[in-house]
Design an enzyme around this catalytic site. Structure first.
Site, PDB file in Angstrom:
ATOM      1  N   LYS A 146      -6.346  -1.878  -1.293  1.00 42.12           N
ATOM      2  CA  LYS A 146      -7.238  -1.710  -0.131  1.00 42.12           C
ATOM      3  C   LYS A 146      -7.878  -3.043   0.248  1.00 42.12           C
ATOM      4  CE  LYS A 146      -7.332   2.576   1.150  1.00 42.12           C
ATOM      5  NZ  LYS A 146      -7.834   3.627   1.965  1.00 42.12           N
ATOM      6  N   TYR A 163       0.856  -1.185   0.000  1.00 40.99           N
ATOM      7  CA  TYR A 163       0.000   0.000   0.000  1.00 40.99           C
ATOM      8  C   TYR A 163       0.894   1.238   0.000  1.00 40.99           C
ATOM      9  CZ  TYR A 163      -4.274   2.507   0.121  1.00 40.99           C
ATOM     10  OH  TYR A 163      -5.290   3.342  -0.253  1.00 40.99           O
ATOM     11  N   GLU A 209     -13.369   5.345  -3.161  1.00 35.09           N
ATOM     12  CA  GLU A 209     -11.937   5.538  -2.935  1.00 35.09           C
ATOM     13  C   GLU A 209     -11.334   6.477  -3.966  1.00 35.09           C
ATOM     14  OE1 GLU A 209      -8.979   5.115  -0.476  1.00 35.09           O
ATOM     15  OE2 GLU A 209     -10.730   3.837  -0.205  1.00 35.09           O
ATOM     16  N   ASP A 210     -10.669   7.523  -3.505  1.00 31.66           N
ATOM     17  CA  ASP A 210      -9.892   8.427  -4.361  1.00 31.66           C
ATOM     18  C   ASP A 210     -10.701   9.057  -5.496  1.00 31.66           C
ATOM     19  OD1 ASP A 210      -7.826   8.006  -2.688  1.00 31.66           O
ATOM     20  OD2 ASP A 210      -6.550   6.905  -4.059  1.00 31.66           O
ATOM     21  N   ASP A 223     -13.521   6.290   2.402  1.00 33.03           N
ATOM     22  CA  ASP A 223     -12.354   6.176   3.280  1.00 33.03           C
ATOM     23  C   ASP A 223     -11.581   7.487   3.374  1.00 33.03           C
ATOM     24  OD1 ASP A 223     -10.727   4.636   5.023  1.00 33.03           O
ATOM     25  OD2 ASP A 223      -9.230   4.465   3.447  1.00 33.03           O
ATOM     26  N   ASP A 224     -11.537   8.261   2.274  1.00 29.99           N
ATOM     27  CA  ASP A 224     -10.793   9.528   2.285  1.00 29.99           C
ATOM     28  C   ASP A 224     -11.452  10.543   3.214  1.00 29.99           C
ATOM     29  OD1 ASP A 224      -8.941   8.692   0.172  1.00 29.99           O
ATOM     30  OD2 ASP A 224     -10.739   8.719  -1.065  1.00 29.99           O
ATOM     31  N   ASN A 280      -0.183  12.060   1.788  1.00 31.23           N
ATOM     32  CA  ASN A 280       0.547  10.939   1.175  1.00 31.23           C
ATOM     33  C   ASN A 280       0.839  11.247  -0.290  1.00 31.23           C
ATOM     34  OD1 ASN A 280       0.583   9.104   3.371  1.00 31.23           O
ATOM     35  ND2 ASN A 280      -1.580   8.655   3.032  1.00 31.23           N
ATOM     36  N   ARG A 313      -8.334  11.129  -8.298  1.00 25.48           N
ATOM     37  CA  ARG A 313      -7.483  11.763  -7.287  1.00 25.48           C
ATOM     38  C   ARG A 313      -6.733  10.672  -6.520  1.00 25.48           C
ATOM     39  NH1 ARG A 313      -6.638  12.930  -2.291  1.00 25.48           N
ATOM     40  NH2 ARG A 313      -8.217  11.406  -1.680  1.00 25.48           N
TER      41      ARG A 313
END
Length: 568
Positions: free
Chosen positions: A187, A116, A259-260, A282-283, A424, A169
């Site tokens: 993930k 990850y 996600e993203d 999750d973000d 990150n 993203r």
């Protein structure tokens, strides 16, 4: 063909109806060796080799899973380039699934940065070049009108969690389009390794609506649609069809983790579907929950309650505003004050300076709750000096924004400033651990999004905390699945934060660590799952009845084991 297999290690969660031992049909001969779910390589016994027509297809030596693990780790450690280690791990996953998870669980602290963040970011950037076998499902604009049929092409029927991205993203790397698939794949590996959700219940999906990354559009090896991103109605219609199809195919209790996605879509998708589907971003929510947990455990070192502190964020996107809202919710619950009152303890700085009420006309809706009455301030340093925060949180996605002047200002205001550089990958972190400890002269409590090595300052060793979402989402997802939750309520996120904070020991605090070590992550995940399930039962969101007596033990019993089964 089709000999039975007795698996004395339960397969993980499936409504947690435990069926041990259970029988299933597996292939034989050459096909079995090419089946990653059932392949054991040299660990097949004499009896298994004879029963499944493997004699002669393997060298005569019989190995153990432990010896295989030792051999693979020896090989992986020989690679000096992180991406080579990532490719080696993915190759193993495609060859021998149980050995992959056994190694990931047993060496989680060493291998988490490989499978990850930060390495997965580079893997996504080069995904077209390292792409070998498809992992997960690709749904593109070409599939409009037949998304349900595409979902039905996936071989597994009993899916419990989907991680989906549109690749706009990816980490701090921007629009990687179809190559963002590395994120859902990574993930879901962690859902299994850290949270015990069985691999066959996990489905990674990339929704390909094009990319605005010209470099990818010009790349002959790019694997996605070669067109600019769809926006507006075209985008919304595809996502709406996708969400409906998922529910039709997998039922009410399927967990869909966004996600993203870029800010504008992340918030709207979460708001649009949170009342009709079991959805989690999750973000926004996972990051918020893990950071709140760090704040709750840091209170042991900082003193006081959450409401005694002032919080300043650099970054007002989905991560920053998500964390801020969860902190305000926790303050509101604990003090009995309104959420509006609790928000006044929290300030945000974006690319244009401090978010204040005089800017309301130009602010997007998700920043409006944070536009407090204050004179405009154009930069972070002035904001620190004026607001005098005790906690500084970076979610800007831009590296090196916590300058020496900023850290020194925080240290002059506070005896123990809490510095959280969360962006990150490592290159985008607002400051390094070494900078935080050195510039604060050893006063700072530091946590980051990506891992940093321990730092020695004036003969004292400081161990940075890592506010990694992997602490929360695997256990959170397990908790939702094992109780048959139908919706995600914000109180479940608070429960997850408290569950994680409760696992930090006095020994951790002595080293300045505000997160527990990843080496005990499965135990941590079981406790988080139990807290989440407990709150879901309390709120009437759980469908699995009767409620298990001991939720921690129940969570542990639901977890997938990577130990090889015995084939009959």
């Amino acid at each position: 063909m089709g000999d039975g297999v007795v698996d004395n290690n339960n397969g993980g969660v499936q409504g947690c109806q435990l069926v041990t031992p259970w029988n299933m049909s597996i292939s034989s001969g050459h096909t079995l060796l090419r089946d990653p779910r059932h392949n054991k390589g040299l660990a097949f016994t004499e009896r298994e080799r004879h029963a499944h027509y493997l004699t002669g297809l393997l060298p005569p030596i019989i190995s153990t899973q432990e010896l295989q693990e030792k051999k693979v780790m020896q090989m992986i450690r020989q690679y000096e380039v992180p991406l080579q280690r990532y490719i080696a791990m993915i190759d193993l996953q495609e060859r021998n699934e149980r050995l992959f998870y056994k190694i990931l669980i047993d060496h989680v602290e060493e291998l988490l940065p490989v499978v990850y963040t930060p390495t997965v970011g580079e893997a996504c950037q080069k995904f077209g070049s390292i792409f070998r076998r498809p992992q997960g499902l690709y749904i593109s604009l070409k599939d409009k009108g037949q998304v349900l049929e595409v979902l039905r092409n996936w071989p597994e029927r009993n899916i419990e969690v989907i991680v989906v991205t549109d690749g706009e993203r990816i980490l701090g790397l921007g629009d990687l389009g179809c190559q963002g698939m590395g994120i859902p794949v990574g993930k879901l590996s962690l859902y299994t390794a850290l949270g015990g959700v069985r691999p066959s219940a996990c489905l990674p999906i990339t929704v390909d609506v094009g990319t605005n990354n010209q470099k990818l559009l010009d790349d002959e090896f790019y694997i996605g649609l070669k067109q600019n991103r769809a926006r507006g109605e075209e985008y919304d219609e595809l996502l709406e069809e996708f969400m409906k199809a998922v529910k039709i195919n997998y039922g009410e209790k399927i967990l869909i983790q966004f996600e993203d996605f870029a800010n504008h879509n992340a918030f709207s998708l979460l708001n649009r579907y949170r009342t009709t589907h079991l959805v989690f971003n999750d973000d926004i929510q996972g990051t918020a929950s893990v950071v709140l947990s760090g704040l709750l455990s840091a209170l042991k070192l900082l003193g006081g309650t959450l409401s005694d502190h002032t919080f300043l964020f650099l970054g007002a996107g989905e991560a920053g505003t998500g964390i801020a809202e969860l902190i305000a919710l926790q303050i509101s619950k604990k003090t009995g004050t309104s959420i509006e009152e609790a928000r006044k303890k929290i300030w945000l700085v974006d690319s244009k300076g401090l978010v204040v009420s005089s800017r309301k006309e130009s602010l997007p809706h998700f920043k409006l709750p944070w536009a407090h009455e204050h004179e405009p301030i154009s930069n972070l340093l002035e904001a620190v000096k004026d607001i005098k925060p005790s906690v500084l949180i970076g979610t800007s996605g831009v590296g090196r924004q916590f300058t020496q002047e900023v850290i020194e200002a925080m240290s002059s205001i506070n005896e123990k400033p809490l510095i959280m550089a969360l962006s990150n990958p490592t290159s985008q972190a607002e400051c390094t651990a070494e900078e935080a400890y050195t510039w604060s002269k050893g006063k700072a409590i530091f946590a980051s999004g990506s891992p940093f090595n321990p730092v020695t300052y004036e003969d004292k060793v400081f161990v940075p905390g890592q506010a990694n979402n992997a602490y929360i989402f695997p256990g959170f997802g397990l908790g939702l699945i094992m109780c048959g939750a139908t919706r995600v309520h914000d109180d479940l996120l608070l429960a997850a934060s408290e569950g994680l904070a409760s696992q930090v020991t006095d020994e951790n605090y002595a080293k300045g660590i505000i997160f527990p070590p990843f080496s005990s992550i499965r135990n941590i995940s079981a406790h988080i799952a139990a807290k989440v399930a407990d709150k879901a039962y309390e709120l009437g969101l759980a469908s699995l009845q009767p409620r298990p007596n001991d939720l921690v033990k129940f969570a542990e019993s639901c977890m997938y084991s990577p130990v090889y089964p015995i084939y009959r």
